[in-house]
Design a protein around this motif. Structure first.
Motif, PDB file in Angstrom:
ATOM      1  N   THR A   1      39.673 -16.146  31.631  1.00  0.00           N
ATOM      2  CA  THR A   1      40.249 -17.467  31.334  1.00  0.00           C
ATOM      3  C   THR A   1      40.605 -17.627  29.873  1.00  0.00           C
ATOM      4  O   THR A   1      41.388 -18.521  29.500  1.00  0.00           O
ATOM      5  N   GLY A   2      40.014 -16.774  29.001  1.00  0.00           N
ATOM      6  CA  GLY A   2      40.284 -16.903  27.576  1.00  0.00           C
ATOM      7  C   GLY A   2      39.576 -18.104  26.977  1.00  0.00           C
ATOM      8  O   GLY A   2      38.755 -18.765  27.619  1.00  0.00           O
ATOM      9  N   SER A   3      39.870 -18.387  25.725  1.00  0.00           N
ATOM     10  CA  SER A   3      39.215 -19.502  25.052  1.00  0.00           C
ATOM     11  C   SER A   3      40.231 -20.256  24.207  1.00  0.00           C
ATOM     12  O   SER A   3      41.296 -19.744  23.868  1.00  0.00           O
ATOM     13  N   SER A   4      39.867 -21.438  23.819  1.00  0.00           N
ATOM     14  CA  SER A   4      40.757 -22.273  23.007  1.00  0.00           C
ATOM     15  C   SER A   4      40.482 -22.035  21.524  1.00  0.00           C
ATOM     16  O   SER A   4      39.468 -21.458  21.136  1.00  0.00           O
ATOM     17  N   GLY A   5      41.421 -22.489  20.712  1.00  0.00           N
ATOM     18  CA  GLY A   5      41.211 -22.383  19.271  1.00  0.00           C
ATOM     19  C   GLY A   5      40.008 -23.171  18.816  1.00  0.00           C
ATOM     20  O   GLY A   5      39.349 -22.819  17.828  1.00  0.00           O
ATOM     21  N   VAL A   6      39.703 -24.258  19.524  1.00  0.00           N
ATOM     22  CA  VAL A   6      38.549 -25.082  19.148  1.00  0.00           C
ATOM     23  C   VAL A   6      37.259 -24.272  19.316  1.00  0.00           C
ATOM     24  O   VAL A   6      36.374 -24.289  18.450  1.00  0.00           O
ATOM     25  N   ALA A   7      37.138 -23.555  20.441  1.00  0.00           N
ATOM     26  CA  ALA A   7      35.951 -22.749  20.673  1.00  0.00           C
ATOM     27  C   ALA A   7      35.832 -21.644  19.641  1.00  0.00           C
ATOM     28  O   ALA A   7      34.750 -21.350  19.126  1.00  0.00           O
ATOM     29  N   ARG A   8      36.988 -20.995  19.328  1.00  0.00           N
ATOM     30  CA  ARG A   8      36.963 -19.909  18.346  1.00  0.00           C
ATOM     31  C   ARG A   8      36.524 -20.446  16.983  1.00  0.00           C
ATOM     32  O   ARG A   8      35.748 -19.815  16.272  1.00  0.00           O
ATOM     33  N   LYS A   9      37.053 -21.632  16.579  1.00  0.00           N
ATOM     34  CA  LYS A   9      36.689 -22.221  15.287  1.00  0.00           C
ATOM     35  C   LYS A   9      35.198 -22.575  15.272  1.00  0.00           C
ATOM     36  O   LYS A   9      34.504 -22.388  14.265  1.00  0.00           O
ATOM     37  N   ALA A  10      34.690 -23.096  16.399  1.00  0.00           N
ATOM     38  CA  ALA A  10      33.271 -23.462  16.468  1.00  0.00           C
ATOM     39  C   ALA A  10      32.399 -22.212  16.295  1.00  0.00           C
ATOM     40  O   ALA A  10      31.372 -22.245  15.599  1.00  0.00           O
ATOM     41  N   LEU A  11      32.825 -21.106  16.887  1.00  0.00           N
ATOM     42  CA  LEU A  11      32.059 -19.868  16.753  1.00  0.00           C
ATOM     43  C   LEU A  11      32.104 -19.331  15.323  1.00  0.00           C
ATOM     44  O   LEU A  11      31.098 -18.832  14.805  1.00  0.00           O
ATOM     45  N   PHE A  12      33.264 -19.458  14.669  1.00  0.00           N
ATOM     46  CA  PHE A  12      33.346 -18.982  13.294  1.00  0.00           C
ATOM     47  C   PHE A  12      32.504 -19.859  12.358  1.00  0.00           C
ATOM     48  O   PHE A  12      31.817 -19.358  11.459  1.00  0.00           O
ATOM     49  N   ASP A  13      32.561 -21.170  12.586  1.00  0.00           N
ATOM     50  CA  ASP A  13      31.723 -22.067  11.762  1.00  0.00           C
ATOM     51  C   ASP A  13      30.235 -21.749  11.973  1.00  0.00           C
ATOM     52  O   ASP A  13      29.435 -21.796  11.022  1.00  0.00           O
ATOM     53  N   LYS A  14      29.867 -21.423  13.191  1.00  0.00           N
ATOM     54  CA  LYS A  14      28.474 -21.054  13.473  1.00  0.00           C
ATOM     55  C   LYS A  14      28.100 -19.770  12.737  1.00  0.00           C
ATOM     56  O   LYS A  14      26.969 -19.632  12.244  1.00  0.00           O
ATOM     57  N   LEU A  15      29.045 -18.833  12.648  1.00  0.00           N
ATOM     58  CA  LEU A  15      28.802 -17.591  11.912  1.00  0.00           C
ATOM     59  C   LEU A  15      28.554 -17.880  10.437  1.00  0.00           C
ATOM     60  O   LEU A  15      27.640 -17.325   9.820  1.00  0.00           O
ATOM     61  N   LEU A  16      29.392 -18.755   9.842  1.00  0.00           N
ATOM     62  CA  LEU A  16      29.212 -19.111   8.427  1.00  0.00           C
ATOM     63  C   LEU A  16      27.858 -19.776   8.206  1.00  0.00           C
ATOM     64  O   LEU A  16      27.192 -19.522   7.192  1.00  0.00           O
ATOM     65  N   THR A  17      27.442 -20.624   9.146  1.00  0.00           N
ATOM     66  CA  THR A  17      26.133 -21.286   9.036  1.00  0.00           C
ATOM     67  C   THR A  17      25.001 -20.262   9.083  1.00  0.00           C
ATOM     68  O   THR A  17      24.019 -20.349   8.332  1.00  0.00           O
ATOM     69  N   ALA A  18      25.140 -19.248   9.959  1.00  0.00           N
ATOM     70  CA  ALA A  18      24.112 -18.213  10.062  1.00  0.00           C
ATOM     71  C   ALA A  18      24.042 -17.392   8.789  1.00  0.00           C
ATOM     72  O   ALA A  18      22.953 -17.007   8.344  1.00  0.00           O
ATOM     73  N   ILE A  19      25.214 -17.092   8.184  1.00  0.00           N
ATOM     74  CA  ILE A  19      25.214 -16.344   6.919  1.00  0.00           C
ATOM     75  C   ILE A  19      24.536 -17.151   5.827  1.00  0.00           C
ATOM     76  O   ILE A  19      23.756 -16.626   5.017  1.00  0.00           O
ATOM     77  N   ALA A  20      24.816 -18.441   5.766  1.00  0.00           N
ATOM     78  CA  ALA A  20      24.211 -19.301   4.747  1.00  0.00           C
ATOM     79  C   ALA A  20      22.706 -19.397   4.911  1.00  0.00           C
ATOM     80  O   ALA A  20      21.975 -19.603   3.929  1.00  0.00           O
ATOM     81  N   ALA A  21      22.234 -19.218   6.143  1.00  0.00           N
ATOM     82  CA  ALA A  21      20.791 -19.331   6.408  1.00  0.00           C
ATOM     83  C   ALA A  21      20.040 -18.036   6.129  1.00  0.00           C
ATOM     84  O   ALA A  21      18.813 -18.008   6.208  1.00  0.00           O
ATOM     85  N   LEU A  22      20.783 -16.960   5.797  1.00  0.00           N
ATOM     86  CA  LEU A  22      20.106 -15.686   5.518  1.00  0.00           C
ATOM     87  C   LEU A  22      19.275 -15.775   4.251  1.00  0.00           C
ATOM     88  O   LEU A  22      19.595 -16.551   3.342  1.00  0.00           O
ATOM     89  N   PRO A  23      18.212 -14.978   4.142  1.00  0.00           N
ATOM     90  CA  PRO A  23      17.487 -14.886   2.871  1.00  0.00           C
ATOM     91  C   PRO A  23      18.418 -14.395   1.765  1.00  0.00           C
ATOM     92  O   PRO A  23      19.388 -13.673   2.027  1.00  0.00           O
ATOM     93  N   ASP A  24      18.138 -14.772   0.538  1.00  0.00           N
ATOM     94  CA  ASP A  24      19.022 -14.425  -0.578  1.00  0.00           C
ATOM     95  C   ASP A  24      19.237 -12.922  -0.672  1.00  0.00           C
ATOM     96  O   ASP A  24      20.366 -12.457  -0.945  1.00  0.00           O
ATOM     97  N   ARG A  25      18.201 -12.141  -0.467  1.00  0.00           N
ATOM     98  CA  ARG A  25      18.349 -10.690  -0.608  1.00  0.00           C
ATOM     99  C   ARG A  25      19.306 -10.125   0.433  1.00  0.00           C
ATOM    100  O   ARG A  25      20.152  -9.283   0.121  1.00  0.00           O
ATOM    101  N   GLU A  26      19.236 -10.601   1.664  1.00  0.00           N
ATOM    102  CA  GLU A  26      20.131 -10.105   2.708  1.00  0.00           C
ATOM    103  C   GLU A  26      21.557 -10.618   2.503  1.00  0.00           C
ATOM    104  O   GLU A  26      22.528  -9.877   2.696  1.00  0.00           O
ATOM    105  N   ARG A  27      21.651 -11.881   2.137  1.00  0.00           N
ATOM    106  CA  ARG A  27      23.002 -12.421   1.907  1.00  0.00           C
ATOM    107  C   ARG A  27      23.659 -11.734   0.709  1.00  0.00           C
ATOM    108  O   ARG A  27      24.874 -11.411   0.727  1.00  0.00           O
ATOM    109  N   THR A  28      22.881 -11.470  -0.354  1.00  0.00           N
ATOM    110  CA  THR A  28      23.444 -10.774  -1.521  1.00  0.00           C
ATOM    111  C   THR A  28      23.847  -9.351  -1.163  1.00  0.00           C
ATOM    112  O   THR A  28      24.827  -8.801  -1.685  1.00  0.00           O
ATOM    113  N   GLY A  29      23.115  -8.726  -0.230  1.00  0.00           N
ATOM    114  CA  GLY A  29      23.451  -7.377   0.197  1.00  0.00           C
ATOM    115  C   GLY A  29      24.817  -7.293   0.864  1.00  0.00           C
ATOM    116  O   GLY A  29      25.442  -6.223   0.867  1.00  0.00           O
ATOM    117  N   LEU A  30      25.276  -8.400   1.438  1.00  0.00           N
ATOM    118  CA  LEU A  30      26.598  -8.399   2.062  1.00  0.00           C
ATOM    119  C   LEU A  30      27.716  -8.241   1.036  1.00  0.00           C
ATOM    120  O   LEU A  30      28.849  -7.885   1.394  1.00  0.00           O
TER     121      LEU A  30
END
Length: 244
Positions: free
Chosen positions: A140-169
């Motif tokens: 069925t595929g997905s809408s742009g809204v769902a894709r944007k929600a997933l990307f925003d969730k990814l950014l939130t998860a990156i922000a929640a990483l410990p400083d050492r892991e986030r700096t390693g990226l």
């Protein structure tokens, strides 16, 4: 008739001499023999009496010993019966304990098998449901809204990483998407990722249709996911462990 006193006197003297001779020569030895025989007979009677007393004493000792044997036999039989009863009770108790242990083990084994069967059924059912859901989402595929929600969730998860892991990226990472992003979307993703990570990381762009929809940031030591595949995996695990 005329009495001859001399003759009578001589006869009396003769009789007296004869009696004296008999007493002196004959009666004393016979009397001594009779006395000895009486003493021997008395000694024999005394021996017989002593033997009779000893026999009675021996008979009493034998009876006492026999009574002691009877008492000992009775005591031994009673002790043997008591020991046998105690042994029988111990054997019955041990058998009951073993039977209870076997029953408990059997119940536990059956309960464990039932729990394992339920867990396998839940796991299989959850896997099947998630596979069906994943296949439906792919079709069925997905809408742009769902894709944007997933990307925003990814950014939130990156922000929640410990400083050492986030700096390693900042040393670089792979950005994985379910489908190749449009050029405009790729630029927006890159800007947002650099802002979230900081610095100037080297980004490798890849696609993985197995994600169904969504994204993942990967390094050799870290994965940050925000995609439907990861969600389906979490749902499947939750369903598999439901009821535990």
């Amino acid at each position: 008739m005329t009495v001859d006193w001399w003759t009578i006197g001589l006869q009396v003297i003769n009789v007296s001499v004869l009696i004296w001779l008999l007493f002196r020569v004959f009666w004393r030895p016979i009397s001594a023999v009779i006395s000895r025989r009486q003493q021997e007979i008395a000694a024999r009677f005394a021996q017989v009496a002593d033997g009779q007393k000893q026999l009675e004493a021996d008979r009493a000792a034998v009876q006492k010993a026999r009574d002691g044997f009877d008492e000992e036999r009775t005591r031994i039989i009673a002790k043997a019966r008591q020991d046998a009863e105690s042994e029988r009770a111990a054997i019955l108790a041990k058998a009951q304990q073993d039977a209870s242990a076997l029953q408990a083990g059997a119940r536990q084994s059956i309960a464990q098998e039932e729990a394992d069967s339920r867990a396998r059924w839940r796991g299989d059912a959850a896997a099947l449901a998630c596979d069906i859901a994943g296949q439906l989402l792919k079709e069925t595929g997905s809408s742009g809204v769902a894709r944007k929600a997933l990307f925003d969730k990814l950014l939130t998860a990156i922000a929640a990483l410990p400083d050492r892991e986030r700096t390693g990226l900042r040393d670089g990472f792979a950005f994985v998407s379910a489908s190749p992003p449009a050029p405009d979307d790729q630029g927006a993703y890159e800007t947002a990722l650099i802002s979230a990570v900081g610095g100037h990381p080297s980004i490798t762009w890849t696609t993985d249709p197995a994600l169904v929809e969504g994204f993942a940031v990967k390094t050799p030591y870290l994965t940050v996911a925000s995609n439907w595949q990861a969600d389906l995996v979490r749902i499947r695990e939750a369903l598999s462990h439901a009821g535990n």
